[in-house]
Each structure stands twice: as structure tokens, then as C-alpha cells.
Design an enzyme around this catalytic site. Sequence first.
Site, PDB file in Angstrom:
ATOM      1  N   PRO A 104       0.837  -1.199   0.000  1.00 36.76           N
ATOM      2  CA  PRO A 104       0.000   0.000   0.000  1.00 36.76           C
ATOM      3  C   PRO A 104       0.871   1.248   0.000  1.00 36.76           C
ATOM      4  CG  PRO A 104       0.119  -0.912   2.217  1.00 36.76           C
ATOM      5  CD  PRO A 104       0.863  -1.863   1.318  1.00 36.76           C
ATOM      6  N   GLY A 106       0.147   5.428   0.108  1.00 39.61           N
ATOM      7  CA  GLY A 106      -0.877   6.449   0.221  1.00 39.61           C
ATOM      8  C   GLY A 106      -0.693   7.583  -0.772  1.00 39.61           C
ATOM      9  N   THR A 187      -1.589  -1.260  10.065  1.00 38.49           N
ATOM     10  CA  THR A 187      -0.335  -0.509  10.109  1.00 38.49           C
ATOM     11  C   THR A 187      -0.112   0.029  11.521  1.00 38.49           C
ATOM     12  OG1 THR A 187      -0.309   0.054   7.772  1.00 38.49           O
ATOM     13  CG2 THR A 187       0.844   1.542   9.260  1.00 38.49           C
ATOM     14  N   HIS A 328       8.365   0.971   7.192  1.00 35.30           N
ATOM     15  CA  HIS A 328       7.596   1.919   6.389  1.00 35.30           C
ATOM     16  C   HIS A 328       8.475   2.543   5.290  1.00 35.30           C
ATOM     17  CE1 HIS A 328       3.442   3.537   6.723  1.00 35.30           C
ATOM     18  NE2 HIS A 328       3.896   4.482   5.916  1.00 35.30           N
ATOM     19  N   ARG A 331      10.381   5.767   6.142  1.00 30.91           N
ATOM     20  CA  ARG A 331       9.652   7.039   6.112  1.00 30.91           C
ATOM     21  C   ARG A 331       9.209   7.517   7.490  1.00 30.91           C
ATOM     22  NH1 ARG A 331       7.112   8.668   1.713  1.00 30.91           N
ATOM     23  NH2 ARG A 331       5.019   8.785   2.620  1.00 30.91           N
ATOM     24  N   ASP A 359       8.757  -5.817   3.883  1.00 31.78           N
ATOM     25  CA  ASP A 359       8.866  -4.770   2.886  1.00 31.78           C
ATOM     26  C   ASP A 359       9.957  -3.803   3.326  1.00 31.78           C
ATOM     27  OD1 ASP A 359       7.886  -2.783   4.642  1.00 31.78           O
ATOM     28  OD2 ASP A 359       5.916  -2.709   3.722  1.00 31.78           O
ATOM     29  N   GLY A 361      12.731  -1.367   1.058  1.00 36.80           N
ATOM     30  CA  GLY A 361      14.010  -1.510   0.376  1.00 36.80           C
ATOM     31  C   GLY A 361      14.095  -2.665  -0.593  1.00 36.80           C
ATOM     32  N   ARG A 383       7.881   1.379  -3.421  1.00 35.15           N
ATOM     33  CA  ARG A 383       8.269   2.455  -4.339  1.00 35.15           C
ATOM     34  C   ARG A 383       8.448   1.996  -5.782  1.00 35.15           C
ATOM     35  NH1 ARG A 383      11.272   3.893   0.394  1.00 35.15           N
ATOM     36  NH2 ARG A 383      10.741   5.974   1.191  1.00 35.15           N
TER      37      ARG A 383
END
Length: 431
Positions: A104, A106, A187, A328, A331, A359, A361, A383
Amino acid sequence: MAEQASPGVGRIRQNDIYVNGIHGRKPKVPTDHAELERRARKAMSERAWAYIAGGAGEGTTMTANRAALDRRVIVPRVLRDVSVRNTGIELFGDTLPAPVLFSPVGAGALVRRRADVLIGRAAAQLGVPYIFSNQGSAPMEDVAAEMDRIRPGSPRWFQLYWSVDEDLVDSFLARAKAMGASAIAVTLDTTMLGWRPQDLNLGSLPFARAEGIDQYTSDPTFRDIVARRLKAVVDKQKPEVTPGAIRTLVSIARNIPGPFLKNLTAPESMESVQTFLSIYSRPSLNWDDIAGLRERTDLPIVLKGILHPDDARQAIDTGVDGIIVSNHGGRQVDGSIGAVDALAAIAPVVDGRIKVLVDSGIHTGADVFKALALGADAACIGRPHMYGLAIDGADGARDVVTNIIAELDLTLGLSGHTAVTDLDRSALSEV
């Protein structure tokens, strides 16, 4: 489980690209991450790049994510029959062609309007799950409908940000069940936004422009909350009128459901944004809440944001069905442990009792191979698929993940292995 037929998805993908090359056609989406990132940056606005590519603080957690992968090296074995390989797995009742999910992300509207519908289309074409973003840019029902149009019953999950309003939490859970989610990914690491200089330096918060709040504005419970808040306002301070404020209002009017001109003057438009900002996440979230979630949904529960072995133990004791080892994407906390370093410590603690995903990287098929060898059941791609979306829409998002799966298949065979489910730490060395 059916095996991937020889020559395998990796060689098929290679051959398709090389055959197109005979006719002078190059891939629209680069097949290496560095060029993919460079091209995506060129395709994105400054605000989109800051939000999608940016990290917390000085970006050291993003660096740690890559360093954790780079320290593990694959040790190929030779003279093994790898002519038939199996990249398939079973995950919460779904048979998947590869151990890969779309993470996901956002506020995808920064990259493409109704980004989530496009990503859902890409995932459905590949037959791998898309974890719908709670902060998505299209209602979950619209994304599910597009996925079912492409491939009926396409696997999808829903990411839950735990609101301060419990009725809204229940509404999201009910909608996720109704639209066919296979799991709920809660999350845990974003109960407040991390310090993100790239966004801060631009004064850019997408949600303040109604970018990425479509799950909320499409929700009847949320709309009721907005209506109650409007009734409760007796003396509302007159907002400052500046060119920037006018641009923000125009963005809100475009992103809120309803006619644009009506939204420009409707008090519900601005109140929807203010309501979202005040209730979207709850810093007081704790293990008791997670324990009570089982009474509120019968879907598998996966906790996203686990980085410590003790939290993994607590997750097992609480009775959840899986975890996503994640920071995350770097982030939230600057200077955090790399996700794959955390995975290496957590997987032995879990010892197969619940599903473990990872997840942050993960850029390539070789990265996925390493994660699986360290004990993950699957890896989530964030990403990179957004970079593909920026370059070539739904096709770009699909092609990026196609390339990752193809490289995984080739890496599997070239390293002397035939099934992703058989990978373990003996396939790796640490430098």
C-alpha cells in the site's frame, strides 16, 4: 501446487523483451532500479517525488534497508537440474504465482489520478495481491471492481489505519470484508507522521489537499462524522485567504466526491479534510486493541511494522495470523534498523507459527530471493511499482513487478534451486 512450466517466467520475460528489440522496441519501463528511479523522478512532480521517494530525517533508515540486503550475498550451487522451477506459494487461502505483493502506498493521486485503480489492474493482471491503501486515491470498492473485471476473484488485502473513531474502524472492516479482502494489514508504525524533510521543505501534506482520503470520503460513517462536526460548529474562524489557500481549495474540490463547482463552496469539503486530519490515526493504539480485533473481523489479521523479536512474540501470543516486517520504507523513524536485519532476527523467533512478510528496500528479484532465504514467506514491493506507475500508468506498475518476478525465477534457477518454498539461510552468506 502447479509448477511453473519450463522455460520459466524469467526466460519468457527475457525473450519477450529481446524479440521486441529485434523490431527496434525497447521496454518503456527500465529493467534496473537505478534507471527506473531516475526516469520516475523525471516523470513526477516535485511534490509527488518528495512524498513517494522521500524518507524520514536524513534518510539513514533507507540506507540501512539497502545495506541489510547488500550484506547478504547469494551463494550459487551448480550441476543441479533446475529446468523446472516453482515460484508459487499459498497465502491465506490464495494460490499465488509468486511470493510478491503490491504494498500500500498512500496519496497515489500525486502520481496518477485514481492511482489505486490502476495499481489494482496491474496486480490483477499478474494474479498477485494488492494491499489496498487506507490512504488511497480511490474507494476500495472501485479498485475491487476493476480487479474483478480483469480477473474475477483477484487476491486483495486491505491496510487499516486505526482511527480514533471506533465506528469508522468497524465500517472499514465491514467494507473490506464485503469487497473480498483476503486479509487485514494493520499498520502499527504510523500512529503519527514521521519527520519528513522533503515534504516539510515544500510545506506539502497531500491529505490537506484531499489527496489520499478517498476511503474516508466514500465512507458513510465518515460522512456522518463530518455532518455532526459541522452542526457542532457555532463560531468558525474565517480562514486566511491567500493564493496558496485558493490552490488548496481547488485541489480539495477536485478530490472530494461531487460536482467541482459545488465542492468549491460546500462547507463539507474543507470539513472533510479537517476531520480526516484529526481522526485518521490513534497514537494510543496498543496490544489490547489488537487482541480485541479478532472479535470485530473474521479475516486473517496481519500486523505491519514489526521490527523487534519481542513484538513478534507478542503478535503470536495475541493470536494474529501474520506480520509484515517493515520500517515503512524508511519514512517514519530516522536511524531505524534495516528491515531485512530485523527479519533475520525475527524469523527464527516466529519459526513458521504465523506468516512472515517483509517490505522496505525490496527493489529486485534478487532482493526477494534473499528475503525468502532469511525466512520470509513473501515480499511486498512499494516504491518500485509507484515508479512504474509514474512512467507508464497501470502497464508500468505491472511491468516493474513482472520484471521482479522474472528476475526472482532466474535467480532461483541460476543459484541451483527449484522452489521458492525450499529456500533457507544455506543459500546465503554474510559479508
